[in-house]
Design a protein around this motif. Structure first.
Motif, PDB file in Angstrom:
ATOM      1  N   GLN A   1      54.996 -40.615 -58.636  1.00  0.00           N
ATOM      2  CA  GLN A   1      53.874 -39.694 -58.464  1.00  0.00           C
ATOM      3  C   GLN A   1      53.324 -39.883 -57.045  1.00  0.00           C
ATOM      4  O   GLN A   1      53.252 -41.006 -56.554  1.00  0.00           O
ATOM      5  N   ILE A   2      52.936 -38.806 -56.382  1.00  0.00           N
ATOM      6  CA  ILE A   2      52.657 -38.915 -54.953  1.00  0.00           C
ATOM      7  C   ILE A   2      51.417 -39.739 -54.624  1.00  0.00           C
ATOM      8  O   ILE A   2      51.255 -40.187 -53.502  1.00  0.00           O
ATOM      9  N   SER A   3      50.538 -39.957 -55.602  1.00  0.00           N
ATOM     10  CA  SER A   3      49.344 -40.744 -55.277  1.00  0.00           C
ATOM     11  C   SER A   3      49.678 -42.227 -55.127  1.00  0.00           C
ATOM     12  O   SER A   3      48.897 -42.988 -54.591  1.00  0.00           O
ATOM     13  N   ASN A   4      50.871 -42.638 -55.620  1.00  0.00           N
ATOM     14  CA  ASN A   4      51.252 -44.047 -55.500  1.00  0.00           C
ATOM     15  C   ASN A   4      52.053 -44.335 -54.243  1.00  0.00           C
ATOM     16  O   ASN A   4      52.893 -45.220 -54.235  1.00  0.00           O
ATOM     17  N   LEU A   5      51.817 -43.566 -53.174  1.00  0.00           N
ATOM     18  CA  LEU A   5      52.569 -43.787 -51.946  1.00  0.00           C
ATOM     19  C   LEU A   5      51.632 -44.283 -50.856  1.00  0.00           C
ATOM     20  O   LEU A   5      50.453 -43.949 -50.842  1.00  0.00           O
ATOM     21  N   SER A   6      52.201 -45.056 -49.923  1.00  0.00           N
ATOM     22  CA  SER A   6      51.404 -45.457 -48.758  1.00  0.00           C
ATOM     23  C   SER A   6      51.384 -44.305 -47.757  1.00  0.00           C
ATOM     24  O   SER A   6      52.136 -43.335 -47.895  1.00  0.00           O
ATOM     25  N   GLY A   7      50.532 -44.419 -46.741  1.00  0.00           N
ATOM     26  CA  GLY A   7      50.420 -43.356 -45.750  1.00  0.00           C
ATOM     27  C   GLY A   7      51.751 -43.037 -45.081  1.00  0.00           C
ATOM     28  O   GLY A   7      52.130 -41.880 -44.935  1.00  0.00           O
ATOM     29  N   GLY A   8      52.480 -44.091 -44.707  1.00  0.00           N
ATOM     30  CA  GLY A   8      53.773 -43.886 -44.064  1.00  0.00           C
ATOM     31  C   GLY A   8      54.758 -43.196 -44.989  1.00  0.00           C
ATOM     32  O   GLY A   8      55.514 -42.318 -44.559  1.00  0.00           O
ATOM     33  N   GLN A   9      54.718 -43.568 -46.274  1.00  0.00           N
ATOM     34  CA  GLN A   9      55.624 -42.946 -47.245  1.00  0.00           C
ATOM     35  C   GLN A   9      55.285 -41.475 -47.450  1.00  0.00           C
ATOM     36  O   GLN A   9      56.174 -40.632 -47.561  1.00  0.00           O
ATOM     37  N   GLN A  10      53.966 -41.175 -47.494  1.00  0.00           N
ATOM     38  CA  GLN A  10      53.554 -39.778 -47.640  1.00  0.00           C
ATOM     39  C   GLN A  10      54.097 -38.947 -46.484  1.00  0.00           C
ATOM     40  O   GLN A  10      54.629 -37.851 -46.672  1.00  0.00           O
TER      41      GLN A  10
ATOM     42  N   PRO B   1      52.577 -35.932 -36.917  1.00  0.00           N
ATOM     43  CA  PRO B   1      53.358 -36.695 -37.899  1.00  0.00           C
ATOM     44  C   PRO B   1      53.241 -38.203 -37.724  1.00  0.00           C
ATOM     45  O   PRO B   1      53.661 -38.946 -38.591  1.00  0.00           O
ATOM     46  N   PHE B   2      52.649 -38.650 -36.608  1.00  0.00           N
ATOM     47  CA  PHE B   2      52.582 -40.103 -36.380  1.00  0.00           C
ATOM     48  C   PHE B   2      51.232 -40.709 -36.716  1.00  0.00           C
ATOM     49  O   PHE B   2      51.005 -41.892 -36.509  1.00  0.00           O
ATOM     50  N   VAL B   3      50.315 -39.882 -37.237  1.00  0.00           N
ATOM     51  CA  VAL B   3      48.978 -40.411 -37.528  1.00  0.00           C
ATOM     52  C   VAL B   3      49.005 -41.263 -38.791  1.00  0.00           C
ATOM     53  O   VAL B   3      49.521 -40.845 -39.828  1.00  0.00           O
ATOM     54  N   GLY B   4      48.485 -42.467 -38.685  1.00  0.00           N
ATOM     55  CA  GLY B   4      48.325 -43.330 -39.855  1.00  0.00           C
ATOM     56  C   GLY B   4      49.629 -43.830 -40.441  1.00  0.00           C
ATOM     57  O   GLY B   4      49.689 -44.148 -41.614  1.00  0.00           O
ATOM     58  N   VAL B   5      50.704 -43.872 -39.643  1.00  0.00           N
ATOM     59  CA  VAL B   5      51.946 -44.437 -40.169  1.00  0.00           C
ATOM     60  C   VAL B   5      52.217 -45.774 -39.491  1.00  0.00           C
ATOM     61  O   VAL B   5      51.749 -46.027 -38.380  1.00  0.00           O
ATOM     62  N   ASP B   6      52.989 -46.624 -40.171  1.00  0.00           N
ATOM     63  CA  ASP B   6      53.304 -47.939 -39.614  1.00  0.00           C
ATOM     64  C   ASP B   6      54.349 -47.794 -38.505  1.00  0.00           C
ATOM     65  O   ASP B   6      54.988 -46.755 -38.359  1.00  0.00           O
ATOM     66  N   ALA B   7      54.509 -48.852 -37.736  1.00  0.00           N
ATOM     67  CA  ALA B   7      55.413 -48.809 -36.585  1.00  0.00           C
ATOM     68  C   ALA B   7      56.836 -48.471 -37.017  1.00  0.00           C
ATOM     69  O   ALA B   7      57.534 -47.706 -36.342  1.00  0.00           O
ATOM     70  N   ALA B   8      57.270 -49.024 -38.162  1.00  0.00           N
ATOM     71  CA  ALA B   8      58.636 -48.786 -38.619  1.00  0.00           C
ATOM     72  C   ALA B   8      58.852 -47.308 -38.911  1.00  0.00           C
ATOM     73  O   ALA B   8      59.872 -46.725 -38.538  1.00  0.00           O
ATOM     74  N   THR B   9      57.878 -46.689 -39.592  1.00  0.00           N
ATOM     75  CA  THR B   9      57.995 -45.268 -39.907  1.00  0.00           C
ATOM     76  C   THR B   9      58.005 -44.433 -38.636  1.00  0.00           C
ATOM     77  O   THR B   9      58.790 -43.497 -38.495  1.00  0.00           O
ATOM     78  N   GLU B  10      57.151 -44.799 -37.682  1.00  0.00           N
ATOM     79  CA  GLU B  10      57.097 -44.044 -36.428  1.00  0.00           C
ATOM     80  C   GLU B  10      58.456 -44.069 -35.731  1.00  0.00           C
ATOM     81  O   GLU B  10      58.961 -43.035 -35.293  1.00  0.00           O
TER      82      GLU B  10
END
Lengths: 253, 505
Positions: free
Chosen positions: A135-144, A165-174
């Motif tokens: 369910q989408i509410s169980n995702l972190s910001g980067g996952q969303q 697309p880079f706001v509020g995501v972790d370095a790995a996701t970026e």
């Protein structure tokens, strides 16, 4: 002849009569990774929303692959800002990514197996396949953000418009996202990215659009990323524009 | 969680303190109530059973129309209500349902009688007018949406009530049946009205089935829907039209005051039970039907009590059940999850204490004297024994008597878990002092909480970051993850006889 993925002419937008974008003329060539940068309130998001008709333009026109947006919509992918939706909405990750296929399905078409396979492949590309049933509410910001990216990939478009697309995501996701964007570009796609971080903008993008209610400059990063042009974008010279905009607003009331 | 515990204790205390008075009082109440009930039931019990039979056999035309009307109404309220709830438009639904009231009265006045079609058109027009006014206020002034909704709701409703009162004073007014539009009366439904309700329900089902995708993406992410080139505005208005029709045709059965509750409550109950939109639609419709039928039934049983409040009561009961017993979001399952978490933390604390006692003896011997453990945990030996029995129940600990004194023995699994908790605690303390620059005497309390939640992934990262440390800020050993795993595999193969070994070499 090469198609022009995106062309705007004298594109003007006003919210409640308050102008936010003045006459933007731009021609984006194919196969480029373009950053849209500028200070807060410069109308970066508004520009891409106006291109897609999400906010109505008050003047000028937009052409996508030489046609109106309505006709070219199937060739345009969109990543909205993450905060623009309610993440408690009763859908799972797969549901969201499948929405990327809706544009291709027509009014009455059903979601086919091939659509599901495409959605799964896109989820896999952003490393979110194990979360398909989540369910989408169980995702972190980067996952969303990755889910939104997968949805845009599922659109299989030629022109992508991405809003922060880079706001509020972790370095790995970026890093993963920028890797993916470069791969898309190498396949001849054109990508416009609203970005707010100047130092990384210089390294990420081929071309930059400097925006502050006006289009200050548009060109290859090397030519545009100059002291003088940045000063013009971020410095005080354009404040008169927004002051006048406020006056227009007051007059109209 | 502590609060809950406190309540339990004080509750017990009160029960112990005042048993007799309460018992007397209760018995008096009980006997008087049964006596009263017996007297009433002599008169009415046969009636109640008869009425129930009449209702469910559906012999009467009146019952049949009322029942059918309630079923269709439940379906369309459930479907439209689900979209209202996920789009956060509940207040809008409320405003719409009140705004239609003057339209009902004007429709009656124009037609000169209770004509369903005139009332339908009047109500729909009034609803549209109300919506337009909300948008007008919002756009032209700086008054925000909630205020404009509230004003239109009250204003239109006021006009409606005044008009209704005028009609009641007309010569034909007393038989107008318009009063039923306030709180609803399913038994007063005419065949035409039931057909209209059925029509709206059928239209809702067909349109939602056909355009489910468009409604879904439009509700979740309207910007994205537009970017797909979908006529998102058109589908929004389609949904609003269906909503308005649902409200208008439901008026006779539920009443203007409570239609919005029938929209919101079944859908909200369904929202607690599922995380998928299509299931929410189905469950909400089911709840809608259930509440509608139950409301109609009790209204019939109670000699034509207003249906609306009874339907809303039934759906509120459904909501209460979902609120407590929903498997994911329910209060009871949340409480149970928290409780099992608490038990785990308690057990882990016991394990940690056992480790610490063994550590204080330089890890000599395999067992731990219960008395030593009690001193370390600052409690009586009995309390400690109870803790250990909990550990034994989970299968990680053994209790034995040696020379008349109770000893606790951990099996390999228990020992590993004890080491893991201690490692988490000390690793976190070290991280806080070395990397986050806490003072060494500030870190203990934080580590007491963190030790129970650190995952293996985080532990590995911490170990790497701290360069595989062996000592915590207080100079104590940190049993490392690698040591633990080695002792697990070796312990399985070579040291079966001793059960477990020391983690640090």
């Amino acid at each position: 002849m090469q198609e022009i993925p995106l062309e705007t002419h004298d594109l003007t937008v006003a919210y409640d009569k308050r102008p936010v974008l003045y006459g933007v003329d731009v021609q984006v060539p194919e196969g480029k990774l373009v950053g849209i940068v500028g200070p807060n309130g410069a109308g970066k998001s508004t520009l891409i929303k106006a291109i897609m008709g999400i906010v109505p333009a008050t003047g000028g026109w937009v052409k996508v692959f030489g046609d109106s947006f309505a006709k070219g919509a199937k060739r345009v992918g969109y990543v909205p800002q993450r905060e623009s939706v309610d993440w408690d909405f009763p859908v799972n990750v797969m549901d969201v990514v499948l929405m990327g296929r809706y544009g291709k399905l027509g009014l009455m078409g059903r979601v086919r197996k091939s659509d599901r396979e495409i959605a799964e492949a896109c989820l896999d590309k952003v490393g979110m396949l194990p979360y398909a049933k989540r369910q989408i509410s169980n995702l972190s910001g980067g996952q969303q953000q990755r889910v939104f990216l997968a949805r845009a990939l599922a659109q299989e478009s030629d022109l992508y418009l991405m809003d922060e697309p880079f706001v509020g995501v972790d370095a790995a996701t970026e890093a993963a996202i920028i890797e993916l964007l470069r791969e898309l570009k190498d396949r001849g796609k054109t990508i416009l990215v609203v970005h707010h971080d100047l130092p990384t903008a210089q390294t990420y993008f081929d071309m930059l659009m400097l925006l502050n209610m006006r289009l200050v400059a548009f060109g290859p990063t090397k030519e545009v990323f100059t002291q003088e042009l940045l000063q013009k974008t971020y410095g005080g010279r354009l404040t008169i524009l927004s002051e006048v905009a406020n006056t227009v607003l007051k007059e109209s009331k | 969680m502590k609060l809950g515990f406190g309540y339990g204790v004080s509750h017990q205390l009160t029960r112990v303190k005042s048993p007799r008075y309460l018992l007397v009082l209760l018995s008096i109440l009980f006997f008087s109530a049964t006596a009263e009930a017996a007297r009433i039931s002599d008169l009415e019990e046969t009636n109640v059973w008869e009425q129930m039979f009449r209702f469910f056999s559906m012999r009467d035309d009146v019952v049949r129309t009322a029942l059918l009307g309630s079923v269709f109404l439940g379906v369309s309220c459930g479907l439209l209500g689900s979209f209202i709830v996920v789009r956060k438009l509940s207040l809008f639904g409320d405003t719409l349902s009140h705004a239609v009231l003057p339209g009902v009265a004007i429709g009656y006045l124009v037609a000169g009688q209770k004509d369903p079609f005139a009332i339908f058109f009047g109500a729909t027009l009034a609803g549209i007018l109300g919506t337009v006014m909300v948008n007008l206020i919002k756009k032209t002034t700086h008054i925000k949406e909630d205020s404009s909704l509230g004003m239109v709701l009250a204003g239109f409703y006021g006009v409606g009530i005044v008009l209704m009162n005028r009609i009641q004073k007309l010569p034909t007014g007393t038989q107008s049946g318009l009063d039923k539009f306030l709180f609803g009366q399913a038994a007063a439904l005419s065949a035409t009205e039931v057909w209209m309700i059925a029509g709206v329900a059928a239209a809702s089902i067909v349109l939602v089935l056909l355009f489910y995708r468009q409604f879904l993406v439009g509700s979740f992410d309207i910007g994205f829907a537009r970017s797909l080139g979908l006529p998102a505005g058109l589908f929004h208005y389609l949904l609003m039209m269906l909503l308005a029709f649902t409200v208008v045709v439901s008026l006779q059965a539920v009443g203007a005051v409570l239609v919005s509750a029938m929209l919101v409550i079944p859908a909200a109950s369904a929202y607690l039970l599922t995380d998928r939109m299509h299931r929410m639609l189905i469950i909400a419709s089911g709840f809608g039907i259930f509440s509608g039928v139950l409301g109609a039934f009790f209204s019939f049983l109670g000699n034509s009590l207003p249906t609306g409040p009874l339907m809303v009561l039934a759906s509120s009961a459904v909501f209460t059940l979902s609120f407590f017993f929903s498997p994911k979001h329910g209060l009871v399952s949340r409480w149970r999850k928290r409780r099992s978490g608490q038990i785990r933390i308690e057990n882990e604390n016991t394990l940690k204490a056992i480790y610490q006692v063994r550590e204080s003896y330089g890890f000599a011997g395999e067992g731990v004297k219960v008395k030593d453990l009690a001193i370390r945990m600052n409690e009586t030996s009995d309390e400690t024994l109870r803790r250990l029995q909990k550990l034994r129940a989970v299968g990680v600990c053994d209790l034995k008597e040696i020379e008349g004194k109770p000893f606790a023995f951990l099996n390999p699994e228990g020992w590993l878990r004890a080491c893991a908790v201690v490692r988490n605690h000390r690793l976190w303390e070290l991280y806080l002092t070395n990397q986050a620059e806490y003072e060494p005497d500030h870190v203990h309390d934080d580590a007491e909480i963190i030790e129970h939640v650190l995952g293996e992934e985080t532990v590995r990262r911490l170990e790497r970051l701290l360069d595989y440390p062996v000592e915590d800020p207080h100079g104590k050993l940190i049993p490392s993850l690698a040591d633990l795993q080695r002792s697990l595999t070796q312990g399985g193969l070579d040291e079966k006889t001793t059960g477990y070994r020391m983690p640090n070499r």
